[in-house]
Design a protein around this motif. Structure first.
Motif, short mmCIF file in Angstrom:
data_model
loop_
_atom_site.label_atom_id
_atom_site.label_comp_id
_atom_site.label_asym_id
_atom_site.label_seq_id
_atom_site.Cartn_x
_atom_site.Cartn_y
_atom_site.Cartn_z
N LEU A 236 -33.66 0.51 26.51
CA LEU A 236 -33.58 1.19 27.34
C LEU A 236 -35.14 1.28 27.87
O LEU A 236 -34.93 1.64 28.96
N SER A 237 -36.03 0.50 27.78
CA SER A 237 -37.36 0.91 28.15
C SER A 237 -37.48 0.25 29.17
O SER A 237 -36.94 -1.17 29.42
N GLY A 238 -38.13 0.21 29.67
CA GLY A 238 -38.94 -0.03 31.00
C GLY A 238 -38.08 -0.64 32.15
O GLY A 238 -37.49 -0.87 32.92
N VAL A 299 -14.97 5.18 22.13
CA VAL A 299 -15.34 6.31 21.56
C VAL A 299 -15.27 5.57 19.92
O VAL A 299 -15.12 6.80 19.12
N THR A 300 -15.50 4.50 19.49
CA THR A 300 -15.45 4.58 18.26
C THR A 300 -16.78 3.69 17.54
O THR A 300 -16.93 3.40 16.62
N VAL A 301 -17.68 4.15 18.00
CA VAL A 301 -19.12 3.91 17.57
C VAL A 301 -19.38 5.21 16.87
O VAL A 301 -19.23 6.19 17.02
N ARG A 302 -19.93 4.64 15.91
CA ARG A 302 -20.58 5.77 15.14
C ARG A 302 -21.92 5.85 14.55
O ARG A 302 -22.49 6.48 13.95
N GLN A 303 -22.57 4.40 14.53
CA GLN A 303 -24.17 4.32 14.52
C GLN A 303 -25.11 3.91 15.72
O GLN A 303 -24.07 2.68 16.85
N LEU A 304 -25.45 4.83 16.78
CA LEU A 304 -25.87 4.22 17.32
C LEU A 304 -28.19 4.43 17.60
O LEU A 304 -28.62 5.17 16.75
N GLN A 305 -28.44 2.84 18.15
CA GLN A 305 -29.98 2.94 18.36
C GLN A 305 -30.06 2.35 19.27
O GLN A 305 -30.02 2.05 20.02
N LEU A 306 -31.22 3.86 20.06
CA LEU A 306 -31.52 3.76 21.39
C LEU A 306 -33.24 3.49 21.27
O LEU A 306 -34.19 4.33 20.88
N GLN A 326 -24.46 8.48 12.79
CA GLN A 326 -26.29 8.21 12.79
C GLN A 326 -26.74 7.65 14.03
O GLN A 326 -26.01 6.79 14.91
N LEU A 327 -27.73 8.36 14.34
CA LEU A 327 -28.87 7.93 15.28
C LEU A 327 -29.49 7.51 15.30
O LEU A 327 -30.12 8.51 14.76
N ASP A 328 -30.19 6.53 15.89
CA ASP A 328 -31.56 6.47 15.86
C ASP A 328 -32.38 6.24 16.95
O ASP A 328 -31.76 5.48 17.52
N LEU A 329 -33.38 6.92 17.13
CA LEU A 329 -33.81 7.07 18.57
C LEU A 329 -35.02 6.36 18.50
O LEU A 329 -35.94 6.94 17.37
N VAL A 330 -35.89 5.39 19.74
CA VAL A 330 -36.89 5.38 19.12
C VAL A 330 -37.98 5.56 21.30
O VAL A 330 -37.46 5.12 21.44
N ILE A 331 -38.89 6.66 20.90
CA ILE A 331 -38.82 7.19 22.17
C ILE A 331 -40.53 6.78 21.94
O ILE A 331 -41.05 6.10 21.34
N LEU A 358 -30.04 11.66 11.88
CA LEU A 358 -31.17 11.62 13.17
C LEU A 358 -32.51 10.83 12.41
O LEU A 358 -33.54 11.46 11.71
N ARG A 359 -32.50 9.60 13.33
CA ARG A 359 -33.77 9.69 12.56
C ARG A 359 -34.55 9.54 14.25
O ARG A 359 -34.59 9.11 15.18
N ILE A 360 -35.80 9.86 14.43
CA ILE A 360 -36.70 9.82 15.74
C ILE A 360 -37.62 9.08 15.25
O ILE A 360 -38.79 9.35 14.39
N SER A 361 -38.38 7.53 15.66
CA SER A 361 -39.66 7.20 15.25
C SER A 361 -40.35 6.70 16.59
O SER A 361 -39.57 7.24 17.90
N GLY A 362 -41.50 6.12 16.61
CA GLY A 362 -42.45 6.41 18.08
C GLY A 362 -42.55 4.58 18.58
O GLY A 362 -41.78 3.23 17.56
N SER A 363 -42.46 4.38 19.68
CA SER A 363 -42.14 2.68 20.35
C SER A 363 -43.78 2.32 19.99
O SER A 363 -44.51 2.64 19.28
N ARG A 364 -44.01 1.04 19.73
CA ARG A 364 -44.41 -0.04 19.32
C ARG A 364 -45.94 0.01 20.46
O ARG A 364 -47.04 0.48 20.05
#
Length: 739
Positions: A236-238, A299-306, A326-331, A358-364
């Motif tokens: 979703l960046s940019g 509704v069937t999604v169980r793992q999401l990375q944004l 499981q939710l992975d966020l690269v903010i 829950l994983r939260i990490s930084g973008s490049r």
């Protein structure tokens, strides 16, 4: 006799996988396969299961066939024969995953035509399940077709530059195999017919789209139609908030968008050819008020990375109504405080009861600040408040790894211990580096609430400022964890190592692994801290033994004291516990009240005289009497019937009845003959007219015209008969011939 570990194949597999994950694990498995005959086959299967390059496969060719034995990727000296493929076919059956990177250029391009022309079977890796292909040219993409076997389940494409052959490749791939996982990463936009090319892939369970155009409404409609989709990754960046909302536009009908009174419509109600589009502003207003309609899907999604800004991620998550696990966020770090607060509250509200990781990490782009952390241009670290998370009762793993937002306080630790009681693995920016002027805010003793409230915590990674522990922590038995086994302190600060070791032995008496950064070439390395943690790691096992021994002695002492307590003597005594009962009668007479209500309905008599109106109509037909005089016209004519005689004389005698020299008169025979001349059609016609027009007045003129017409017909017929009679000869039967 076979060892116990080899009797169960699953146990052997788990053991070898654990060895592979250790540092130098691949080398250890290789040595194990060459040393033990019983471990050879299982170890080879693990070693050849996943390959990061084609180099190991090329090294299976005979050395005489390779240009350089130590560099098999340079190519072959000649074309291989069938015997040269024996090792490749043997080990190729073990390969489950293989990767290729054209940018590295470690495999000569001349090898792929040899594979295509001289391979002894259609697919070199018949059991291949996963294929990762990174190319920069159409020729590199075409080589991927050699490994598209029917058993392939996962395909990962990373395209560097755009080219038209991509659409043809996707169409060919989609018609040949049925995938469960598909990944497409590219800095270039998706092909125009991307969704149409992948319509046949209806069994996809995992989809990764990191490319411009991945947020189009068409892609959103296609992804929502996948009934087996479990894992989804999007970038979703940019992109703006409106673009993120547009991803869900075609998932459900837009009811109410077309009326001028609707807030979401672009129609102002005025017929104008240059109408301005205010839909973006209306959506922003609705988002602020909370009235924006949500199109929940996936509704069937169980793992999401944004990946993207915190505001865009929050808008995307509002449209989801799935039970995420499981939710992975690269903010983008650091996030805006208001956006981070909305995102934290939204995660707890929507997915708090189901979220397990829950994983939260930084973008490049945000990692650049980490590179200049140790320089003079480094900015002070930012604080990331965790108090906005409300409740995560089923969370098992929490991993936060940001380059700038690395400050946590003891209040954050205490809040996490309250809202995440089931957490097993907790990581709070373990790679963080603090400048000399800004030490970490978390003390080693501040981790005590985690030890007391999180009974399943076995892995903890955080940067702390280790100092002497307080008496309150050391004297509390609840702050000693029986489950913590691994602790990673990273670039933590340490002072008095003895006091730190004593405190750590109390907090984690069963700790097995203590890690810290001790590499001198690592940025942020401080030699004093590294040496201090090294002394702590050396002394910690001894103090742990002392601590456990003391607790064991205390437990035994308590058991001995309890065993030495004199036993109380008990005597049996019977007590008559008969219950005294009393009988009592109570007469109850209910009070009855009679109430009469007189009800007389009001009756009304009403008569209605309904007499139908009688009307009489007198119809008198008009009759006309008229007499018709029928006079028969007679013609007198003399006929000379003298026959010329030659030798004989002929006398023609005519009977008296044939004479017509009578006076004409009217009598009954003439009337009958005139009536006989009237045709039946005239009578029927006249009768029909009388019947039809009887209710009406029949004018006399019509009757006269009908009679006149009949008379004219009779006169014409009589004239015809007269003319015919004049031209007719005398009948021969009336002529008497005498000899």
């Amino acid at each position: 006799m076979t060892p116990i570990v080899l009797r169960d194949p699953e146990v052997t597999k788990k053991l070898l996988e654990a060895i592979l994950d250790t540092p130098g694990g691949r080398r250890s498995l290789s040595r194990l396969a060459r040393t033990c005959r019983a471990m050879c086959e299982p170890a080879l299967s693990i070693l050849w299961r996943e390959l990061d390059s084609l180099i190991p496969v090329l090294g299976l060719f005979p050395p005489s066939l390779l240009k350089k034995t130590r560099k098999p990727g340079l190519g072959l000296t000649r074309n291989p024969v069938e015997e040269d493929w024996s090792n490749i076919l043997k080990y190729g059956e073990r390969v489950r995953r293989i990767a290729y990177n054209e940018e590295i250029n470690n495999v000569a391009s001349s090898i792929f035509p040899i594979f295509e022309q001289y391979r002894p079977r259609t697919f070199i890796f018949p059991n291949l399940r996963q294929l990762a292909w990174k190319v920069e040219s159409p020729a590199g993409l075409e080589r991927c077709s050699l490994f598209l076997n029917p058993e392939l389940e996962s395909l990962s494409l990373e395209i560097g530059t755009p080219f038209s052959e991509l659409s043809h490749f996707l169409a060919d791939m989609s018609s040949r195999i049925k995938l469960k996982e598909f990944s497409f990463v590219s800095p270039t936009p998706l092909p125009d017919a991307f969704t149409e090319l992948l319509l046949l892939q209806k069994g996809l369970c995992k989809v990764v789209l990191v490319a411009p155009g991945a947020l189009s409404p068409g892609v959103g409609r296609w992804l929502a139609s996948l009934e087996e989709l479990k894992v989804l990754q999007l970038d979703l960046s940019g992109r703006g908030v409106v673009a993120v909302e547009g991803f869900f536009d075609e998932l459900s009908p837009r009811s109410g968008y077309s009326t001028p009174s609707s807030v979401m419509t672009t129609d102002s109600g005025v017929f104008s050819g240059e109408e301005l589009d205010f839909s973006d502003h209306r959506k922003s207003a609705l988002r602020l008020t909370g009235d924006l309609r949500s199109k929940g899907s996936f509704v069937t999604v169980r793992q999401l990375q944004l990946t993207g800004e915190a505001s865009n991620i929050a808008v995307f998550l509002r449209h989801l109504h799935s039970a995420l696990m499981q939710l992975d966020l690269v903010i983008e770090d650091p996030p805006d405080i208001a956006d981070w607060q909305d995102l934290s509250a939204l995660i707890s509200e929507r997915f708090g009861t189901t979220l397990q990781s829950l994983r939260i990490s930084g973008s490049r782009s945000s990692r650049y600040s980490e590179l200049v952390r140790s320089t003079a241009r480094a900015e002070p670290p930012k604080r990331l408040p965790l108090g906005h998370f409300t409740s995560l009762p089923n969370l098992r793993r929490l991993d936060i790894d940001l380059p700038e937002s690395i400050l946590f306080t003891k209040y954050d630790i205490r809040h996490l211990s309250t809202i995440c009681p089931m957490v097993e693995e907790l990581k709070l920016c373990p790679l963080a580096r603090f400048p000399i002027a800004t030490p970490p805010n978390i003390m080693l003793g501040d981790l005590a609430p985690l030890m007391a409230n999180c009974s399943r915590l076995h892995t903890l990674s955080a940067v702390v400022n280790a100092k002497k522990g307080t008496d309150e922590v050391l004297s509390s038995r609840e702050t000693s964890s029986a489950s913590l086994l691994r602790l990673h302190v990273g670039h933590s600060w340490v002072g008095d190592t003895l006091h730190v070791t004593i405190l750590l032995s109390h907090l984690a008496p069963h700790l097995e692994t203590l890690k810290w950064f001790h590499e001198k070439n690592r940025p942020g390395y401080v030699e004093a801290n590294a040496r201090g943690w090294e002394r702590v790691a050396d002394a910690l096992p001894h103090l742990q033994n002392v601590r456990l021994s003391e607790r064991l002695f205390a437990t035994r002492a308590i058991d001995e004291v309890e065993s030495q307590v004199p036993q109380l003597e008990f005597s049996e005594k019977g007590i008559d516990a008969a219950v005294a009962t009393t009988e009592r009668e109570i007469q109850v007479r209910p009070a009855v009240t009679e109430t009469a209500v007189q009800f007389s309905p009001i009756l009304i008599n009403r008569m209605v005289d309904a007499e139908p109106l009688n009307s009489a109509i007198q119809v008198l037909p008009t009759t006309v009497d008229q007499s018709v005089e029928a006079v028969v016209s007679t013609l007198e004519s003399a006929v000379d019937a003298t026959v010329p005689t030659f030798s004989k004389s002929v006398e023609a005698l005519v009977e008296e009845s044939a004479l017509i020299d009578k006076t004409p008169s009217i009598h009954s025979s003439s009337i009958r003959s005139s009536l006989a001349n009237i045709h039946l059609s005239d009578i029927v016609s006249m009768a029909w007219k009388l019947v039809v027009f009887f209710p009406l007045t029949v004018p006399s003129r019509i009757i006269r015209m009908a009679l006149e017409k009949a008379r004219l017909r009779r006169e014409a017929r009589k004239k015809e008969e007269t003319v015919a009679s004049l031209s007719t000869d005398i009948p021969l039967n009336t002529i008497q011939v005498r000899s």
